[in-house]
Each structure stands twice: as structure tokens, then as C-alpha cells.
Design a protein around this motif. Structure first.
Motif, mmCIF file in Angstrom:
data_model
loop_
_atom_site.group_PDB
_atom_site.id
_atom_site.type_symbol
_atom_site.label_atom_id
_atom_site.label_comp_id
_atom_site.label_asym_id
_atom_site.label_seq_id
_atom_site.Cartn_x
_atom_site.Cartn_y
_atom_site.Cartn_z
ATOM 1 N N ALA A 96 0.832 -1.206 0.000
ATOM 2 C CA ALA A 96 0.000 0.000 0.000
ATOM 3 C C ALA A 96 0.866 1.256 0.000
ATOM 4 O O ALA A 96 0.547 2.241 -0.678
ATOM 5 C CB ALA A 96 -0.932 0.003 1.206
ATOM 6 N N PRO A 158 -3.510 2.920 -3.689
ATOM 7 C CA PRO A 158 -4.058 4.256 -3.916
ATOM 8 C C PRO A 158 -3.019 5.170 -4.543
ATOM 9 O O PRO A 158 -1.898 5.295 -4.039
ATOM 10 C CB PRO A 158 -4.447 4.727 -2.508
ATOM 11 C CG PRO A 158 -4.604 3.473 -1.717
ATOM 12 C CD PRO A 158 -3.622 2.500 -2.283
ATOM 13 N N ASP A 160 -1.456 8.682 -5.540
ATOM 14 C CA ASP A 160 -1.444 10.070 -5.078
ATOM 15 C C ASP A 160 -1.103 11.055 -6.192
ATOM 16 O O ASP A 160 -1.620 12.172 -6.226
ATOM 17 C CB ASP A 160 -0.413 10.229 -3.950
ATOM 18 C CG ASP A 160 -0.624 9.228 -2.833
ATOM 19 O OD1 ASP A 160 -1.681 9.294 -2.187
ATOM 20 O OD2 ASP A 160 0.265 8.384 -2.626
ATOM 21 N N ARG A 183 -11.703 6.492 -8.395
ATOM 22 C CA ARG A 183 -11.277 5.716 -7.233
ATOM 23 C C ARG A 183 -10.424 6.507 -6.264
ATOM 24 O O ARG A 183 -10.627 6.449 -5.034
ATOM 25 C CB ARG A 183 -10.500 4.474 -7.703
ATOM 26 C CG ARG A 183 -10.300 3.421 -6.632
ATOM 27 C CD ARG A 183 -9.330 2.355 -7.060
ATOM 28 N NE ARG A 183 -7.940 2.840 -7.064
ATOM 29 C CZ ARG A 183 -6.881 2.039 -7.116
ATOM 30 N NH1 ARG A 183 -7.031 0.722 -7.203
ATOM 31 N NH2 ARG A 183 -5.664 2.551 -7.100
ATOM 32 N N ASP A 184 -9.425 7.272 -6.783
ATOM 33 C CA ASP A 184 -8.393 7.848 -5.920
ATOM 34 C C ASP A 184 -8.318 9.371 -5.917
ATOM 35 O O ASP A 184 -7.685 9.939 -5.026
ATOM 36 C CB ASP A 184 -7.013 7.312 -6.335
ATOM 37 C CG ASP A 184 -6.893 5.809 -6.197
ATOM 38 O OD1 ASP A 184 -7.613 5.238 -5.356
ATOM 39 O OD2 ASP A 184 -6.093 5.212 -6.932
ATOM 40 N N PRO A 186 -6.364 11.306 -7.764
ATOM 41 C CA PRO A 186 -4.944 11.659 -7.660
ATOM 42 C C PRO A 186 -4.681 13.075 -8.144
ATOM 43 O O PRO A 186 -5.478 13.655 -8.897
ATOM 44 C CB PRO A 186 -4.275 10.636 -8.582
ATOM 45 C CG PRO A 186 -5.330 10.328 -9.604
ATOM 46 C CD PRO A 186 -6.621 10.356 -8.857
#
Length: 395
Positions: A96, A158, A160, A183-184, A186
Motif C-alpha cells: 500500500a 491508492p 497520489d 477511485r483515488d 490523484p
């Protein structure tokens, strides 16, 4: 029945070719304005350009007309050597997060690389689609990937930060960006005009800046958009409406990350411009899609291994990983010619630290240590060293 299927297939192929040629030859309705801003040394008020010259990026690979090139490519009448239909990939399940100075890198395929360091997950030119090119699945017309992504999307940690180099379909993939954004959310950093393309293609928001500008990410971590020698388009007529770039990610310890994006050698000064921002721990350098006629060693907008080894030296990078090969067939060199030619060029120059990694295999990158000094080798001398039966046999 078999004859009917063959005739139907031939008709469909003909219609596809006609459509693509029409888009290429009469594309004015597909022109777009992606950016408005002041004139600069690489923007004329309407379109971007390479300040070191564009003649080599406007030439068709291997010569001839654009329509002829597309027709030969689509019909397979270009003399290209065979490629595998499938390459086995052992997909990774990255952690992760990777904290502190440690750096873990996983090549996903093509120009997509996951870099994990300082608790930050960085992804370059994300591309998870099965095909790259115009039109959404199942109507995509571009080349199909021969190697699955080195990380299944469901196993991707995830994200960034996304570094998005330019608007070509194999680098700016709308479906992948949509999935990442939903989803993220970023932070997507790109160069001027590509934020407009990204928004239209995926719905995602991006920060777009000019060459030389900084984007703060976290204390001690900035993204600097750097010069590259390339071009951009989505539909041919919108050529160079958005800028192309590389990126330096400054890190608080261990050395910086450099992603060259998609680039030719150009004037060869841009590596020093990137290195001026601090020592480069890891460089991600393209080495594929450089050959469109037998023996060709570079394309104006795509450097091959011969130029990439000199870029590695000029960057002063402790470690470089070759990308932009072995995933999508975009040119005529054989599947494994780029890494084999890279190994030969590295041996001729006496350098170390620039070698391929397998797709989907996480690789630890040591903190920066200055590479051993080497005597520069001119391009002519390097080509003479490479003039061997083994290299001449590479297609």
C-alpha cells in the motif's frame, strides 16, 4: 459461409482504412483549442513547437505520405518482422505504501511505471486498456497490448500523483484516467493544454504548467515539468495544440526521480536541464518505437537505445530503467530489439546502471550514488562499435 466471413472482414477492414485516411487527410472538423496563452519560445499563440527544431518530428517514419504510412501499417504491408501475440507476465501486488527513503518501482508496461517512495504512490502515463487508439472499447482501432499490465488495476495501491507527459493515445488513456479519478482522485500533473484533453477524455481534473514550472506536492516534494523533444495530437489536425514534457520529482533524500515522457534526442540539452534540479536517483527513459526502416537507430520524436545511453550519461543518473517498449507494437523493430541493442550500446560506452526490468516485478532502487566517470563516446564512434554481425542481424 467461410467465403462470406472473409468478404465481410475485407469490407470492414476497407471501411476502417477509409475512415482513418479521411480523418488523416480531411480533419479540420476535428481541430480543437486546448490552450490559450502568451507567445513564448515554444508557443506561437496557436500551437506549440520544439525550440530546437521541428523538421525531424514532422517527417513521416520511413518517408512517404501520412496516408500511405497508415495504409501500409493497417494492412501489414510494411515489411515488419513478426511480434509475439502474447507475452507472459507475473503480475505484482505492490504494498500500500513505501515509507521514507526506500524506493520500490514496478514497470506496469509501455510508459506506465509505479514508483513508491516517501509514502507517496506515483504513476507515470497510466495505461490499462487492452488497445490504444481512437474510439472507446469495443471499437478501439489501435494496436493491442501483447503483455498484460504488470499490476492488475484491482491490486493497484491508492495513487497520489500521476505524471502525464502528452496527449498521444498510448500515453493519455481516457478510460484508465476515469477509473483512477473515480477511485483515488490523484493529483494529475501535466503540461499546458493537456488538462483540457484529460477533462474531455476522462472527466478528471489536472494541473497543467509550462516547462520549468514547479508544482508543490508535499513539503520537500515538488514536480518540475521539463522540456522534451516531441509533438502531440489526438486527431492529426489538432497537432501541437497541447504541450509535451518530461518531469523531475524532487525528493527530500536519496535523489530525485526523472520521467522523460516520450521524446527524441533533439538538441541533447534537455538531460542537463533536468539534472540541474538535483542528483537523479532513477530515470525512466524510452527506448522503443524508433525503427521504421531497416537499420534505423532513432526517430525524430523517439530516441532509440543509441541515444538513450547518452541521455543516461548526461543525466548523471545512478540508475535508469528503459520503458516504451515491449507492450504495444508501434513501430517495426522486433519485440526484443530495444533491450538487446541497449545492452550492446551500454557495453560500447562502458557505462553501468541502465538495464531493463521485467514487467510486473517490483525493483528496489538504491539511494543516489554518483556513477563512475566514463569517457564520452561520440555517436559516430558508438555506431562504429555497434557495427557488428550481431547488431546488424537485429530487426
Amino acid at each position: 459461409m467461410l467465403a462470406v466471413i472473409k468478404i465481410t472482414g475485407a469490407v470492414l477492414l476497407f471501411l476502417v482504412i477509409v475512415l482513418l485516411l479521411a480523418i488523416t487527410i480531411v480533419p479540420r472538423f476535428l481541430d480543437r483549442i486546448y490552450y490559450r496563452g502568451p507567445v513564448s519560445d515554444h508557443f506561437d499563440g496557436e500551437r506549440f513547437f520544439n525550440p530546437d527544431g521541428d523538421q525531424d518530428t514532422f517527417q513521416m517514419p520511413g518517408g512517404g505520405s501520412r496516408a500511405g504510412f497508415i495504409f501500409r501499417y493497417l494492412t501489414g504491408r510494411d515489411g515488419r518482422p513478426p511480434w509475439p501475440d502474447h507475452v507472459d507476465v507475473a503480475q505484482a501486488k505492490p504494498p500500500a505504501r513505501v515509507e521514507g527513503e526506500r524506493m520500490l518501482v514496478t514497470w506496469v508496461g509501455h510508459a506506465s511505471v509505479l514508483v513508491q517512495t516517501q509514502g507517496l504512490n506515483i504513476l507515470t502515463d497510466p495505461q490499462w486498456s487492452d488497445k490504444t487508439g481512437p474510439f472507446p472499447p469495443p471499437f478501439s482501432l489501435g494496436p493491442r497490448r501483447v503483455a498484460a499490465p504488470g499490476v492488475a488495476f484491482a491490486d493497484l495501491p491508492p495513487i497520489d500523483l500521476v505524471l502525464l507527459s502528452h496527449d498521444h493515445w498510448d500515453h493519455l488513456d481516457g478510460p484508465t484516467l476515469t477509473r483512477l479519478w473515480r477511485r483515488d482522485r490523484p493529483h494529475i500533473v501535466t503540461s499546458l493544454g493537456n488538462d483540457t484533453v484529460i477533462k474531455r477524455a476522462s472527466g478528471a481534473e489536472a494541473t497543467a504548467v509550462d516547462w520549468g514550472q514547479h508544482v508543490p506536492i508535499r513539503p520537500g516534494i515538488d514536480v518540475i515539468v521539463t522540456r522534451a523533444h516531441h509533438w502531440g495530437t489526438r486527431w492529426s489536425s489538432d497537432r501541437n495544440r497541447a504541450l509535451w514534457s518530461g518531469f523531475v520529482v524532487t525528493l527530500p533524500s536519496g535523489g530525485n526521480l526523472f520521467f522523460a515522457g516520450d521524446t527524441g534526442f533533439g538538441d541533447g540539452r534537455w538531460p542537463a536541464e533536468a539534472a540541474a534540479h538535483g542528483p537523479i536517483r532513477l530515470a525512466l527513459l524510452p527506448i522503443g518505437a524508433f525503427r521504421f526502416v531497416p537499420g534505423q537507430m532513432a526517430l525524430g520524436s523517439h530516441m532509440g537505445p543509441v541515444d538513450a545511453v547518452e541521455v543516461h550519461r548526461r543525466l548523471g543518473a545512478a540508475r535508469s530503467i528503459p520503458v516504451h517498449w515491449g507492450t504495444f507494437r508501434l513501430s517495426f523493430e522486433q519485440y526484443d530489439t530495444p533491450p538487446r541493442l541497449l545492452a550492446a550500446a551500454m557495453a560500447c560506452t562502458g557505462q553501468t546502471g541502465f538495464a531493463p526490468v521485467p514487467i510486473g516485478v517490483p525493483t528496489e532502487i538504491a539511494p543516489y550514488a554518483a556513477p563512475a566517470p566514463v569517457t564520452p563516446v561520440s555517436r559516430d564512434a558508438l555506431l562504429k562499435c555497434l557495427d557488428t554481425p550481431a547488431v546488424r542481424a537485429m530487426e
